[in-house]
Write an enzyme that holds these catalytic residues in place. Sequence first.
Site, PDB file in Angstrom:
ATOM      1  CE  LYS A 492      -0.202  -0.277   5.018  1.00  0.00           C
ATOM      2  NZ  LYS A 492      -0.958  -0.739   6.179  1.00  0.00           N
ATOM      3  CE1 TYR A 716      11.379  32.775  -0.752  1.00  0.00           C
ATOM      4  CE2 TYR A 716      11.653  30.405  -0.478  1.00  0.00           C
ATOM      5  CZ  TYR A 716      11.318  31.487  -1.263  1.00  0.00           C
ATOM      6  OH  TYR A 716      10.940  31.289  -2.564  1.00  0.00           O
TER       7      TYR A 716
HETATM    8  C1  PLP Z   1      -0.228  -1.465   7.083  1.00  0.00           C
HETATM    9  C2  PLP Z   1      -0.811  -2.631   7.689  1.00  0.00           C
HETATM   10  C3  PLP Z   1      -0.009  -3.711   8.128  1.00  0.00           C
HETATM   11  C4  PLP Z   1       1.477  -3.687   8.127  1.00  0.00           C
HETATM   12  O1  PLP Z   1       1.970  -3.076   9.295  1.00  0.00           O
HETATM   13  P1  PLP Z   1       3.547  -2.926   9.565  1.00  0.00           P
HETATM   14  O2  PLP Z   1       3.629  -2.345  10.933  1.00  0.00           O
HETATM   15  O3  PLP Z   1       4.059  -2.004   8.542  1.00  0.00           O
HETATM   16  O4  PLP Z   1       4.097  -4.284   9.465  1.00  0.00           O
HETATM   17  C5  PLP Z   1      -0.651  -4.859   8.573  1.00  0.00           C
HETATM   18  N1  PLP Z   1      -1.985  -4.928   8.620  1.00  0.00           N
HETATM   19  C6  PLP Z   1      -2.779  -3.900   8.232  1.00  0.00           C
HETATM   20  C7  PLP Z   1      -4.246  -4.055   8.336  1.00  0.00           C
HETATM   21  C8  PLP Z   1      -2.225  -2.723   7.767  1.00  0.00           C
HETATM   22  O5  PLP Z   1      -3.011  -1.726   7.395  1.00  0.00           O
END
Ligand code: PLP
Length: 821
Positions: A492, A716
Amino acid sequence: MSSSIENINKLIKSKLIGGYESNIDWILTDSRSVCFPEETLFFALKTKRNDGHKYIDELFEKGVRNFVVSTLPEKKDNYPNCNFLLVNDTLKALQLLAEKHRENFQIPVIGITGSNGKTIVKEWLYQLLNENYVITRSPRSYNSQIGVPLSVWMMNENTELGIFEAGISEMGEMEELRNIIRPTIGILTNIGGAHQENFFSMQEKCMEKLSLFKDCDVIVYNGDNELISSSVLKSLFTSREIAWSTKDNERPLFIESIDKGDNSTTITYRYIGMPGKYTIPFIDDASIENSIHCVSIALYFMIPQDVIAARMEKLEHIAMRLEVKEGKSGCVLINDSYNSDLASLDIALDFMSRRSDDKGKKRTLILSDMFQTGQSSKLLYRQVAELVHSRGIDKIIGVGDDIQAASSRFDVEKYFFQNTQQLIESEMLQSLKNEVVLIKGSRNFHFEEISDLLELKVHETILEINLNAIVDNLNYYRNKLKPETKLVCMVKAFAYGAGSFEISKTLQDHRVDYLAVAVADEGSELRKAGITSSIMIMNPELSAFKTMFDYRLEPEVYSFNLLEELIKAAEKEGVTNFPIHIKLDTGMHRLGFIPEEIPELIRRLKSQNAVIPRSVFSHLVGSDSDQFDSFTKRQIETFEKASTELQDAFSHKIIRHICNTAGIERFPGAQFDMCRLGLGLYGVDPYTNKILHNVSTLKTTILQIHDVPKEETVGYSRKGKLNRDSRIAAIPIGYADGVDRHLGNGNAYCLVNGQKAYYVGNICMDVCMIDVTDIDCKEGDKVEIFGDNLPVTLLAEKLGTIPYEILTSVSNRVKRVYYHD
Ligand SMILES: *Cc1c(COP(=O)(O)O)cnc(C)c1O
């Protein structure tokens, strides 16, 4: 070297089932790399995670007829004309075959081991000695229990010298590698990370590595390294030693002086009393040490000192990576300047063909004359042409007289040029459009000029992604799982900033069970790019159900409302049994059914057949912190109970999962059927904040340097007031690229040539300024914002945030550049 199947059967002491006549030229262990099926012998290796026997069908379809197996396929009649060599252990059989093969050669063989530098030393020895010997050496860094036998198998009747690497990860592995390589000359490059507190185990490690050299005539090592020296003493070798030293002039190779210039280093030595010196075009310590190992061997081979010196000056940097870059006009460039011989051409073509789903792009090879000692040009180009045809190249652009002379052998679209200049002056390069272009040339053809012209240069800021590190991290966590536990990899948010497609492709190649993205569009993009793995959608939008059905993207379902809409849409499209993933809320209180809703959920699911629960899961709130351990345990118990209730209502298996990265690490008892790996894959251990294998490095280059006097201000709002005369460098990266404004005004630093350069003044949108007063640097030098040498966790700490945020903030306009070691 080809060998009959009967002969191999005898050598590996297997039971031959079949008995069809067959000649074997190629040994295969990775089913995806098959190239010449008829002459291939496939070893069905069993690893902790995978089993080569699963690919016999697929290989049979492709024409492979010879297999080494530890279990016969159930329906042997399905494989007419096949030979099965039955053994107890297929890996042992592969190693035994290499051992027997090695016995045919009474020639010097160099074995190289150590923590770092093995591949460089091997390649440099090749550069130094290939005018004197026909050399067979390990391709790239094939140095494992599987890589070593494959390398040794490459020795043939022309070979006069073998050079092989041996790498081990566990005690006891070296003995097997020694039996296969049987080195007559040994090199120990170095032993990494010698900390006093684990000296005992370091010595153990060192002794294990040294055991490679038990029967060597001579061994080469750094005599100044006390750990190595004392280990050699303890090993009680009878072999001759070339221990080199910068301190002890009694040693056979005494290094008198090391003089570093701007771009080169001159090393003065005495070898058994004889004075000599040489210069290398490098100034870093590792290169100097590697060169000393090499000179030891060259002297041992009695290569004249002036010849050694002349060759040393021409040593070349070893590009160990296959770089993938975005090219002009929609091209993808694969740059392989590692070497130009058949073995490395085969590996590069294999890499290219595995990217077969580069959206229907034409595959083009730009290839120079090749250099392969001990082989006639006729045979060489016949083999090149075979590779080109079998690996599915559509177009070849050949450069050089030899390849041009062999032009008639190539049965694809083809163009030939006498030299690189002629190619550059033609219209050919400009005419490449929407193609995958593999650029592979011998050094003296200077193909870097070609890649320079083809490369798309938009922005000098890049995010470099090490795909090997992704695989190493994947394996690190896989090793913590029970063999039957499945794995979802989270890609993701543009794969935590690293780029969804390339990462997904790599994970798919390593056969992960699921990929997970946030929204449907991320999933459909992956499908369009050719990703076929199962994909889970974590935040399915009500408006995108059609996309999910069309591309088989399996949604997470967390509420009755969502479930009803989904069922309605599926019924309308006539979809049945579409897999969904039920999310339970066990304490996060974000999304999910609460346990009390399960009976109602079961009723609803059973009253329809549009969707079917494929898995049930929940998410841990604080698995990365001890302070929440009792809460985490409660979540796990709640999940255990609720998910069992759901499973019991259905006769098909519903996959259960709750652990994220930190959960895998810290709650091994909660693996259930599957785990979800996120941050760890990208190299950050969420519990310790340590970097496992660094994946992403954000880099830029210095645009301009100004000398700015004391009392002036930079940037700036006059925020960056100077309290000394300063050198200020501007770099083309700003908050629009993802460099947080809070890093400015001296709050943090980046690295210029390995040294800390603090940000001066406010960070601007596209540019920022850094203080390089004390750093030796010039315009065009590289700058690291975070990555290999500056952990992203350190910036996260400075900003009071988590590494997730920094990784996912690198903006899309920053070009991602992928590489493999
Ligand atoms: C993003 C996510 C993970 C992964 O978590 P990490 O801490 O990056 O390993 C696992 N389960 C769900 C539902 C997530 O949204």
